[in-house]
Design a protein around this motif. Structure first.
Motif, PDB file in Angstrom:
ATOM      1  N   ASN A  45      22.185  67.113  13.349  1.00  0.00           N
ATOM      2  CA  ASN A  45      22.215  66.078  14.355  1.00  0.00           C
ATOM      3  C   ASN A  45      23.677  65.749  14.514  1.00  0.00           C
ATOM      4  OD1 ASN A  45      20.965  64.011  16.043  1.00  0.00           O
ATOM      5  ND2 ASN A  45      22.070  62.680  14.658  1.00  0.00           N
TER       6      ASN A  45
ATOM      7  N   SER B 112      20.241  58.431  14.283  1.00  0.00           N
ATOM      8  CA  SER B 112      18.938  58.684  14.880  1.00  0.00           C
ATOM      9  C   SER B 112      18.934  60.094  15.434  1.00  0.00           C
ATOM     10  CB  SER B 112      18.663  57.681  16.007  1.00  0.00           C
ATOM     11  OG  SER B 112      17.629  58.179  16.818  1.00  0.00           O
TER      12      SER B 112
ATOM     13  N   GLU C 200      10.284  65.641  12.308  1.00  0.00           N
ATOM     14  CA  GLU C 200      11.615  65.261  11.814  1.00  0.00           C
ATOM     15  C   GLU C 200      11.527  64.760  10.369  1.00  0.00           C
ATOM     16  OE1 GLU C 200      13.648  63.775  16.021  1.00  0.00           O
ATOM     17  OE2 GLU C 200      13.233  62.297  14.467  1.00  0.00           O
TER      18      GLU C 200
ATOM     19  N   SER D   7      11.895  60.074  14.041  1.00  0.00           N
ATOM     20  CA  SER D   7      11.064  59.425  15.065  1.00  0.00           C
ATOM     21  C   SER D   7       9.708  60.115  15.204  1.00  0.00           C
ATOM     22  CB  SER D   7      11.784  59.432  16.413  1.00  0.00           C
ATOM     23  OG  SER D   7      11.938  60.758  16.839  1.00  0.00           O
ATOM     24  N   ASN D   8       9.499  61.217  14.469  1.00  0.00           N
ATOM     25  CA  ASN D   8       8.176  61.870  14.501  1.00  0.00           C
ATOM     26  C   ASN D   8       7.969  62.609  13.168  1.00  0.00           C
ATOM     27  OD1 ASN D   8       9.390  64.529  14.679  1.00  0.00           O
ATOM     28  ND2 ASN D   8       9.851  64.020  16.818  1.00  0.00           N
TER      29      ASN D   8
ATOM     30  N   LYS E 115      16.592  61.448  17.133  1.00  0.00           N
ATOM     31  CA  LYS E 115      16.044  61.457  18.490  1.00  0.00           C
ATOM     32  C   LYS E 115      17.096  61.026  19.519  1.00  0.00           C
ATOM     33  CE  LYS E 115      12.877  58.722  21.304  1.00  0.00           C
ATOM     34  NZ  LYS E 115      12.125  57.476  21.229  1.00  0.00           N
ATOM     35  N   HIS E 116      17.843  59.988  19.188  1.00  0.00           N
ATOM     36  CA  HIS E 116      18.783  59.446  20.167  1.00  0.00           C
ATOM     37  C   HIS E 116      20.144  60.135  20.130  1.00  0.00           C
ATOM     38  CE1 HIS E 116      15.858  56.193  19.558  1.00  0.00           C
ATOM     39  NE2 HIS E 116      16.094  55.888  20.818  1.00  0.00           N
ATOM     40  N   HIS E 117      20.383  60.953  19.116  1.00  0.00           N
ATOM     41  CA  HIS E 117      21.707  61.573  18.932  1.00  0.00           C
ATOM     42  C   HIS E 117      22.785  60.501  18.887  1.00  0.00           C
ATOM     43  CE1 HIS E 117      20.213  65.638  19.280  1.00  0.00           C
ATOM     44  NE2 HIS E 117      19.451  65.201  20.250  1.00  0.00           N
TER      45      HIS E 117
END
Ligand SMILES: Cc1cc2nc3c(=O)[nH]c(=O)nc-3n(C[C@H](O)[C@H](O)[C@H](O)COP(=O)(O)OP(=O)(O)OC[C@H]3O[C@@H](n4cnc5c(N)ncnc54)[C@H](O)[C@@H]3O)c2cc1C
Length: 385
Positions: free
Chosen positions: A383, A248, A104, A100-101, A250-252
């Motif tokens: 993750n 994801s 990452e 997401s960035n 970011k979202h785990h």
């Protein structure tokens, strides 16, 4: 109350992915040792029966790549290895890791350089590639990803069943509803006590994952292991729409569509280690918000059920493989990823328990003493899927 006394040469405590893999790997070495596996619960009662079914080779640390690659190659030929017709419903649909960035994304790229040295066929993905693969993803915030078509999902229940049957054929005795409360040194070995009675044994292998320290603490041989509660939900079946396993960072969140069409979402949120591992009443609300943000195209699906489970965590989130301070007492702790590392962990632990050591460098890296020696090992792509 009646109590029983039994004897074996090697006692394995815990009949999950680790315990049964260790049992089969030790038994196949044909040493003549009497091997017994005991479990406090019933078949698949622990995390192995509650997990997201995923396996992947895409890691950023050599030891994790090697553990998972070996294990996935074992899954690929499991029908022959364990003489288990029909296999374990393995589907190498790939893992799509989303970034997401830029930070990452860079971590994914760096990890791929290492993965390629081990012939892991991972590839970089543009945001467009990611959306082509999974159209229900929210395009906002996806800067790219990584994909490996050798990763995927399999059925952990069939895996346990296959191991259990293969180990039993080799003479391993497996007993459920048999909880060990204490280990007491006795002669050159140990007495394992529980309400059922006692088992005397020469060697002990603790495969109770997050609960491993419970049996070691009273001997001042405890290890920094706690149980992290994790939750998951499964949707109503729907038409095929998520081919790869999607993760994801970011979202785990990890998302997998299973054979019958249902979608399994494993959603990790911050919860206190050691707490009640069952799924909490506010989980659906939390998961709903996360899923709306990540995969709005799936948010209309009805939820069939939620569940929770605990997974072991250690200070560096890597497993622990080795002999403890109690001579002849070994421990194999997954620190998450225990389904996808089970076959390799079983091989390494069998070498240790039978020969007293494993020459595999992974055994040295994941030894139980690294925490006090300050030799922690960190995985850049961690993750919690
Ligand atoms: C929601 C969730 C999703 C996950 N998703 C994935 C995934 O996609 N891929 C992956 O690789 N990993 C995943 N994991 C992690 C994985 O499930 C675990 O790492 C793995 O199952 C651990 O296997 P194990 O054999 O060490 O432990 P377990 O399967 O937990 O087995 C330990 C056994 O020990 C028994 N036991 C405990 N104490 C005692 C005692 N005192 N006496 C006797 N028996 C005892 C328990 O009854 C249990 O059956 C997930 C975990 C959770 C909770």
């Amino acid at each position: 109350m009646t109590t029983d006394t039994h004897h074996c040469d090697i006692l394995i405590i815990g009949a999950g992915a680790y315990g049964l893999s260790c049992a089969w790997n030790i038994a196949r070495r044909d040493t003549g040792a009497r091997i017994m596996v005991v479990d406090a619960g019933e078949f698949a009662e622990g995390a192995t029966g509650r997990n997201g079914s995923g396996f992947r080779m895409q890691w950023g640390l050599e030891l994790n790549i090697r553990l998972c690659k070996e294990s996935i190659e074992f899954f690929e030929n499991i029908e022959d290895h364990l003489d288990y017709p029909g296999g374990i419903e393995m589907r190498q649909c790939g893992y799509l890791l989303l970034a997401s960035n830029e930070k990452e994304l860079q971590r994914l790229k760096d990890a791929q350089d290492l993965q390629h040295r081990f012939d892991v066929p991972s590839e970089a993905m543009t945001p467009e590639d990611c959306l082509r693969m999974v159209p229900s993803l929210n395009p906002d915030g996806i800067v790219g990803g990584a994909f490996c078509g050798k990763d995927g999902v399999a059925n952990p229940f069939r895996y346990l069943d296959a191991l259990q049957k293969a180990a039993t054929r080799l003479g391993v005795e497996i007993r459920y509803s048999t909880r060990i409360d204490r280990l007491v040194p006795q002669g050159a070995g140990y007495r394992a006590e529980g309400t059922f009675g006692q088992i005397t044994t020469d060697k002990v292998l603790i495969c109770t994952d997050w609960a491993a320290s419970e049996l070691l603490d009273e001997h001042d041989a405890g290890l920094p292991i706690t149980g992290l509660p994790k939750e998951a939900l499964v949707s109503q079946p729907c038409a095929p729409c998520v081919d790869p396993m999607v993760v994801s960072m970011k979202h785990h969140i990890a998302i997998a569509q299973v054979a019958r069409g249902s979608i399994v979402f494993t959603v990790t949120r911050h919860r206190e280690p050691g707490g009640d591992p069952s799924s909490q009443p506010d989980f659906l609300k939390f998961a709903g918000r996360q899923l709306q943000d990540l995969v709005p195209g799936l948010s209309h699906l009805k939820v069939f059920r939620t569940w929770g489970g605990a997974s072991s965590v250690t200070p560096d989130m890597q497993g622990i493989y080795g002999e403890t301070q109690l001579p002849g007492v070994y421990v194999a702790v997954s620190s998450y990823r225990g389904f996808m590392t089970g076959p390799a962990a079983g091989r390494i632990m069998a070498e240790m328990v039978v020969n007293g050591k494993s020459n595999d460098p992974i055994a040295a890296e994941l030894n139980p003493y690294r925490f006090t020696q300050g030799k922690l090992v960190y995985e850049p792509l961690l993750n919690q899927d």
